[in-house]
Structures are given as C-alpha cells and as structure tokens.
Design an enzyme around this catalytic site. Structure first.
Site, mmCIF file in Angstrom:
data_model
loop_
_atom_site.group_PDB
_atom_site.id
_atom_site.type_symbol
_atom_site.label_atom_id
_atom_site.label_comp_id
_atom_site.label_asym_id
_atom_site.label_seq_id
_atom_site.Cartn_x
_atom_site.Cartn_y
_atom_site.Cartn_z
ATOM 1 N N LYS A 154 24.158 8.193 -26.183
ATOM 2 C CA LYS A 154 24.671 7.426 -27.319
ATOM 3 C C LYS A 154 24.107 6.009 -27.364
ATOM 4 C CE LYS A 154 29.049 9.967 -27.840
ATOM 5 N NZ LYS A 154 28.773 11.020 -26.855
ATOM 6 N N ILE A 155 24.071 5.330 -26.213
ATOM 7 C CA ILE A 155 23.586 3.949 -26.184
ATOM 8 C C ILE A 155 22.069 3.908 -26.337
ATOM 9 C CG2 ILE A 155 23.447 1.843 -24.816
ATOM 10 C CD1 ILE A 155 26.074 2.821 -23.431
ATOM 11 N N ASP A 174 14.321 11.675 -20.685
ATOM 12 C CA ASP A 174 15.686 12.186 -20.525
ATOM 13 C C ASP A 174 15.570 13.668 -20.193
ATOM 14 O OD1 ASP A 174 18.459 12.940 -20.859
ATOM 15 O OD2 ASP A 174 18.721 11.153 -22.078
ATOM 16 N N CYS A 205 20.674 5.268 -18.663
ATOM 17 C CA CYS A 205 21.127 6.523 -18.058
ATOM 18 C C CYS A 205 22.342 6.273 -17.172
ATOM 19 C CB CYS A 205 20.002 7.162 -17.242
ATOM 20 S SG CYS A 205 19.358 6.110 -15.921
ATOM 21 N N PRO A 206 23.148 7.298 -16.916
ATOM 22 C CA PRO A 206 24.307 7.123 -16.024
ATOM 23 C C PRO A 206 23.863 7.025 -14.572
ATOM 24 C CG PRO A 206 24.095 9.419 -16.666
ATOM 25 C CD PRO A 206 23.063 8.664 -17.458
ATOM 26 N N SER A 233 22.968 -0.604 -17.782
ATOM 27 C CA SER A 233 23.640 0.651 -17.450
ATOM 28 C C SER A 233 24.518 0.488 -16.209
ATOM 29 C CB SER A 233 22.607 1.763 -17.257
ATOM 30 O OG SER A 233 23.244 2.997 -17.033
ATOM 31 N N ARG A 234 23.977 0.780 -15.040
ATOM 32 C CA ARG A 234 24.687 0.599 -13.779
ATOM 33 C C ARG A 234 23.736 -0.047 -12.775
ATOM 34 N NH1 ARG A 234 28.647 0.856 -16.200
ATOM 35 N NH2 ARG A 234 30.467 2.231 -15.963
ATOM 36 N N GLU A 263 27.933 -5.851 -7.645
ATOM 37 C CA GLU A 263 28.620 -6.767 -8.553
ATOM 38 C C GLU A 263 30.127 -6.844 -8.336
ATOM 39 O OE1 GLU A 263 29.619 -4.544 -12.660
ATOM 40 O OE2 GLU A 263 27.476 -4.675 -12.259
ATOM 41 N N HIS A 295 27.882 -8.514 -16.663
ATOM 42 C CA HIS A 295 28.424 -7.239 -17.140
ATOM 43 C C HIS A 295 29.204 -7.443 -18.437
ATOM 44 C CE1 HIS A 295 29.529 -2.976 -15.616
ATOM 45 N NE2 HIS A 295 29.637 -3.024 -16.932
#
Length: 330
Positions: A154-155, A174, A205-206, A233-234, A263, A295
C-alpha cells in the site's frame, strides 16, 4: 472491555477517547512500555494495546497469559515486535492496523528525498544566520532519474505514483508484482538489478526474517555509487554499522532514515538533556549527508485518527465475537 494501552504517546489519548465516545471500552493509559518487566500491570484487563516501541516477546506473552490477557492489539501495521507463535501457543489473539494512511508515510519519504537533494534544511539554517550563499546547496533534478522501490504494498504503491508524477523512471522489487503499477509503467526487476540501477532507493517492505539487514555490506557494495537510500519502513532492514562504512566510502551519497534498528531506546522521548549512549546512532548523525527524523512518517492528523478508529473497532470486534478482519495469522 477493559483495555490497557501501553507506551501511550502524548497525542494519543484525545484521539482514542474521541473514537471511544460511546464508552464501549474502558481504556486505561500507561506511559510505561510493555515488556516482560511491566506485563504485571495488565492484571485485571482483557486486552493490551501496544506500540512499535513495546517489546512483546515470548516471556512477556507468557506473563500476559498468566494475568488473563486474551488479546494483543497493535496500533501499527508492523508486528515484528510481537512473538506471534508464542501468542498462538497461549491462545492470545493478535490484531493490528494493517493500513491507516499510506499517503502519510509515502509523502514523508518524498519529503526526505527532496530535503536531502535540495538541502532545504541547511539553506534554512544558513538564512537564519544571514548567510545567503549558494555554496554547497546544489541539488539535482528528479525528472528522469531512476527510482528503485523495495516493496510495492500500500505505501510503496503510493510512493510509486508520486514519483511517476515527477517524471521519474520507476523500477521495483517485490515477491508479488502489482499489475496496476505495471500498467502505469513500473518495471519489476531483481533486487540486485534494482540496487545497481537506481539513483534513489526507497524502502517500503515489512521487517521479517527475510528482510532483516536486507541492506548490508553486500547490498551497499552493489548500489550505484553516490545513490540515495530512504527508509521509512523498519529500522532493522538496514544494517546501521554497514551503512556507516558505505557512507565513509562515499558509496552511499545520501541516507534518509525515519526509523532506526535500536530506536526503542531513543525515539518518542525528549532526550535533549541526555548524553546519548548509542555510538552507532551518534556516528550516523555526524554525517552531513544523513537526515534522520524520529519515526514521524505516520504522524498526520488523518493517520492518527485512522489508527484510533481501527484500533477501537478491533476491540469491539473481539468483544462481540465478530470476524477479526485485522488478525495477524501465521
């Protein structure tokens, strides 16, 4: 339903109370983060609500089960901070907010691209000191540049569409290709090809076992020299120590981080009167071509409202036995 909301941020109470206007649930807010040391605070509650900074590992879940918790509800899309298998073992449901405002995060990624490129943050500081020189402020046109997007969920999809509007060439990686994006001109390729061809890489991506430290020394050696990398993302998708080496070698030309792998000890706190003990983070801050934000990519009025609404709905669905459309299944 009685819910313990852990790691409460200053902006959250009003939104949660607003969307719990009919008082369907008894919401108790804790400033403390949830972890194995604070899990005992959940005694007497049916559910806990957690944030990305909470550490809900197997030990924490065991303790939550012992005090009667039946539901863990994340007010985030990512769930890498929750031991899902342990929750399943203890018959605790895990829900999340799978999508709240992909526009908010994608737009922040674009803001980081523009800031790093056109150096508007530096220009602002110079002008405030009556320095109107253009030295060291030169950027480049985004038009015609190749943008590599890792993750077209989605993002990533929204980010693609925005960058297409700038007249960029978009390539993507992806495990599942988006046919609509392909119709719009996005070209899918391999991860290594994306690294070597992109002028700008944006990560969407996650975080999981496959993507943890996806951007490591090998990846940085493969990228086009001087390219820009943006991560909203992360944090742990990037190996920070390897990134420092690549910055020193000038392999990375620009680095924009809204997330950082350690973080939880830093972000969402005012540490302005504190000596930061994280040497890796301090080293990253020392580079003049690194931009770090705390963040905040999700932090818009629309996104925070959507998070609160969906979270309250998750509570209600669980309590009423409705289908759990936002359940984390493995």
């Amino acid at each position: 339903m009685k819910v313990a909301i852990f790691g409460t941020q200053f902006y959250e109470r009003d939104y949660f109370n607003k969307y719990n206007s009919e008082a369907l649930h008894e919401l108790i807010f804790f400033n403390e983060p949830l972890n194995s040391a604070t899990a005992h605070l959940a005694k007497g509650f049916v559910a806990v609500c957690v944030f990305v900074t909470d550490k809900v590992d197997a030990l924490c879940i065991k303790k939550l089960s012992e005090v009667g918790i039946k539901l863990i509800d994340l007010r985030s899309a990512g769930y890498n901070n929750v031991a899902i298998e342990a929750a399943k073992t203890h018959n605790i449901k895990v829900l999340r907010v799978p999508a709240y405002s992909p526009q908010a995060i994608a737009e922040h990624a674009v803001a980081m691209v523009l800031t790093l490129n056109r150096k508007t943050h530096k220009a602002h500081n110079q002008v405030r000191e009556n320095n109107f020189s253009l030295q060291k402020l030169m950027g480049f046109n985004l038009y015609g540049k190749t943008i590599g997007i890792v993750g077209t969920g989605k993002i990533g999809r929204v980010f693609c569409q925005i960058m297409l509007g700038f007249g960029c060439k978009i390539i993507a990686y992806d495990i599942k290709e988006d046919e609509d994006l392909k119709q719009k001109g996005v070209q899918y390729t391999t991860f290594d090809a994306l690294l070597s061809q992109s002028d700008i890489i944006s990560i969407h991506c996650p975080l999981n076992s496959e993507t943890n430290h996806l951007f490591d020394a090998k990846a940085f050696d493969t990228i086009k020299t001087g390219s820009m990398i943006i991560n909203t993302s992360r944090g742990a998708i990037i190996n920070s120590e390897d990134a420092i080496v690549a910055l020193k070698k000038q392999q990375i030309g620009y680095l924009g981080l809204d997330v950082y792998e350690n973080e939880s000890n830093l972000f969402f706190k005012d540490l302005s009167q504190t000596v930061i003990q994280d040497d890796v983070f301090e080293r990253l801050l020392s580079f003049n071509n690194v931009l770090i934000t705390p963040h905040q990519a999700f932090y818009t009025q629309e996104a925070v409202a959507e998070i609160a609404m969906i979270t309250i709905k998750n509570f209600t669905d669980f309590e009423k036995g409705n289908p759990l459309e936002n359940e984390v299944l493995i």
